[in-house]
Scaffold this active site. Structure first.
Site, PDB file in Angstrom:
ATOM      1  N   GLY A  32      -1.958  15.940   3.304  1.00  0.00           N
ATOM      2  CA  GLY A  32      -2.934  16.797   2.643  1.00  0.00           C
ATOM      3  C   GLY A  32      -2.828  16.771   1.130  1.00  0.00           C
ATOM      4  N   CYS A  75      -8.612   7.853   5.949  1.00  0.00           N
ATOM      5  CA  CYS A  75      -7.192   7.492   5.972  1.00  0.00           C
ATOM      6  C   CYS A  75      -6.837   6.544   7.128  1.00  0.00           C
ATOM      7  CB  CYS A  75      -6.332   8.750   6.054  1.00  0.00           C
ATOM      8  SG  CYS A  75      -6.596   9.901   4.692  1.00  0.00           S
ATOM      9  N   ASP A 102      -4.368  17.348  -6.661  1.00  0.00           N
ATOM     10  CA  ASP A 102      -3.490  16.433  -5.931  1.00  0.00           C
ATOM     11  C   ASP A 102      -2.053  16.766  -6.294  1.00  0.00           C
ATOM     12  OD1 ASP A 102      -2.197  14.259  -4.735  1.00  0.00           O
ATOM     13  OD2 ASP A 102      -3.803  12.860  -5.247  1.00  0.00           O
ATOM     14  N   ARG A 131       0.645  15.256  -4.893  1.00  0.00           N
ATOM     15  CA  ARG A 131       1.542  14.186  -4.451  1.00  0.00           C
ATOM     16  C   ARG A 131       2.332  13.584  -5.615  1.00  0.00           C
ATOM     17  NH1 ARG A 131      -2.832  10.588  -1.314  1.00  0.00           N
ATOM     18  NH2 ARG A 131      -4.023  11.319  -3.128  1.00  0.00           N
ATOM     19  N   ARG A 149       0.844  -1.201   0.000  1.00  0.00           N
ATOM     20  CA  ARG A 149       0.000   0.000   0.000  1.00  0.00           C
ATOM     21  C   ARG A 149       0.873   1.242   0.000  1.00  0.00           C
ATOM     22  NH1 ARG A 149      -4.434   2.734   0.171  1.00  0.00           N
ATOM     23  NH2 ARG A 149      -4.655   4.560   1.524  1.00  0.00           N
ATOM     24  N   LYS A 199      -2.646   5.716  -8.681  1.00  0.00           N
ATOM     25  CA  LYS A 199      -1.510   5.055  -8.039  1.00  0.00           C
ATOM     26  C   LYS A 199      -1.050   3.856  -8.871  1.00  0.00           C
ATOM     27  CE  LYS A 199      -2.560   6.273  -3.203  1.00  0.00           C
ATOM     28  NZ  LYS A 199      -2.847   5.739  -1.851  1.00  0.00           N
ATOM     29  N   GLN A 211      -8.140   3.071   6.574  1.00  0.00           N
ATOM     30  CA  GLN A 211      -7.400   2.421   5.490  1.00  0.00           C
ATOM     31  C   GLN A 211      -6.023   1.964   5.957  1.00  0.00           C
ATOM     32  OE1 GLN A 211      -7.433   5.209   2.149  1.00  0.00           O
ATOM     33  NE2 GLN A 211      -8.993   3.961   1.158  1.00  0.00           N
ATOM     34  N   CYS A 231      -1.281  11.199   7.171  1.00  0.00           N
ATOM     35  CA  CYS A 231      -2.492  11.945   7.524  1.00  0.00           C
ATOM     36  C   CYS A 231      -2.522  12.059   9.042  1.00  0.00           C
ATOM     37  CB  CYS A 231      -3.746  11.237   6.998  1.00  0.00           C
ATOM     38  SG  CYS A 231      -5.287  12.090   7.438  1.00  0.00           S
ATOM     39  N   HIS A 275       0.636   4.784   1.221  1.00  0.00           N
ATOM     40  CA  HIS A 275      -0.212   5.527   2.155  1.00  0.00           C
ATOM     41  C   HIS A 275       0.411   6.885   2.424  1.00  0.00           C
ATOM     42  CE1 HIS A 275      -3.413   5.657   5.224  1.00  0.00           C
ATOM     43  NE2 HIS A 275      -2.565   6.453   5.857  1.00  0.00           N
TER      44      HIS A 275
END
Length: 362
Positions: A261, A235, A294, A296, A217, A322, A238, A222, A219
């Site tokens: 965030g 979050c 987003d 990220r 995963r 992802k 998960q 958060c 992740h």
């Protein structure tokens, strides 16, 4: 001699300066003096205005759209500062917190034409510093001498711009055994980027077979959900469900990426939450702040997996982006494993927005 900082190290200095309200200088065509709108103070703004010229407040196209400011330059707008501008005025343009109280901020006079690469780099630096993406910019004639005279960090724009857009290499720092509730055979790996940014972590559950697809995963950190049990997102559930599934299967890898965030940082995330309380959804809130949906970079997770010897994953995610980014980064995704947990009355609308606007498979 190699004692002097290189461009990556100077960029780290520049991020720190902007966070503390210290101006920086970008040397190029044109050369500019840059101050972060969020941290500017009255004396420094007064000093900048006293230099003459035509200072502007550069904001992203997302923020400009909210303010109805003209984006002549595509990705940004350059709002001309009035001669009596104050930090409060600058910050009211940069920060949408008071937009609904004073919706008619304009009309704005905006600059147009010329090379805007220095302005784009300045906005990228503000984002990298986890500040609001808004910067006060003044073009300078003798930038190198100005920086030396005032002891300011100076960056060669031709070197800084590519470095800002590049992904910093990650290096393993240390790993150690870490018994977990889901598995006593746990191990925590710490990875550190070369650019002085946040460290990222890999939690290895059990002893995953490097020759087989590993349950994994990606992740994103958060603080509110993972640590505080916030009900505004999914979050925390998960995170715990992913670890539990890895424990039940006997092995897995959870990549904990410090991209709070959606990559805008905790302070800006809280600003987005405040906007959500005003009625905006999560995507609209990010746009009003001047960010994209987003921010990220999931390629970091692929880099870590490859460093650990994994080339194929069964990815625990509801986010097709992802999967796409993992495959594009050279890690095979044998299967997408859904992770349907954490819905409640407080985050139902948030999850609906993730499905409708961000493509999450919920």
């Amino acid at each position: 001699m190699t004692l002097a900082p290189d461009i990556i190290e100077r960029l780290a200095r520049a991020r720190g300066d902007l966070r503390m309200g210290v101006p920086i200088v970008l040397i190029g065509m044109p050369s500019v003096l840059v101050m972060a709108a969020e941290t500017i103070n009255a004396q420094r703004l007064t000093d900048l205005l006293a230099l003459g010229g035509a200072p502007v407040l550069a904001i992203t196209a997302r923020r400009a759209q909210t303010l109805k400011a003209q984006t002549y330059d595509g990705a940004l707008a350059r709002v001309i500062l009035p001669g009596d501008a104050t930090p409060a005025w600058v910050q009211s343009i940069a920060d949408p917190a008071g937009d609904l109280r004073t919706p008619m901020k304009g009309p704005f006079a905006c600059a147009r034409g010329g090379d805007v690469s220095a302005y784009e780099a300045a906005l990228d630096l503000a984002k990298a510093a986890r500040l609001l993406p808004a910067v006060v910019v003044l073009e300078l004639a003798d930038a190198a001498q100005f920086a030396a005279t005032h002891g300011l960090t100076a960056l060669d724009l031709a070197m800084a711009a590519p470095a800002l857009s590049a992904r910093s290499p990650l290096h393993p720092v240390v790993n150690a055994r870490l018994p977990l509730e889901v598995s006593q055979a746990g191990r925590l790996h710490i990875y550190r980027p070369e650019d002085g940014g946040e460290e990222h972590y890999a939690i290895e559950v059990g002893r995953p077979d490097r020759a087989a697809p590993v349950l994994a995963r990606l992740h994103s950190a958060c603080f509110t959900g993972d640590l505080m049990g916030s009900l505004k997102c999914d979050c925390g559930p998960q995170l715990r469900a992913a670890l539990a599934q890895m424990g039940a299967e006997g092995s897995g890898v959870l990549l904990y990426l410090n991209q709070e965030g959606r990559g805008i940082g905790l302070a800006n995330k809280m600003r987005a939450y405040s906007l959500q309380d005003q009625g905006f959804d999560t995507v609209e809130a990010n746009h009003r702040l001047g960010f994209e949906d987003d921010e990220r970079d999931f390629r970091l997770g692929a880099d870590i997996l490859k460093s650990m010897g994994f080339s194929d994953v069964r990815l625990l995610t509801n986010n097709p982006r992802k999967v796409e980014m993992m495959r594009a980064s050279g890690v095979a995704v044998s299967a997408r494993v859904p992770l349907m947990v954490g819905e409640n009355d407080h985050n139902r609308a948030y999850l609906a927005t993730k499905a409708a606007k961000s493509g999450h498979l919920l």
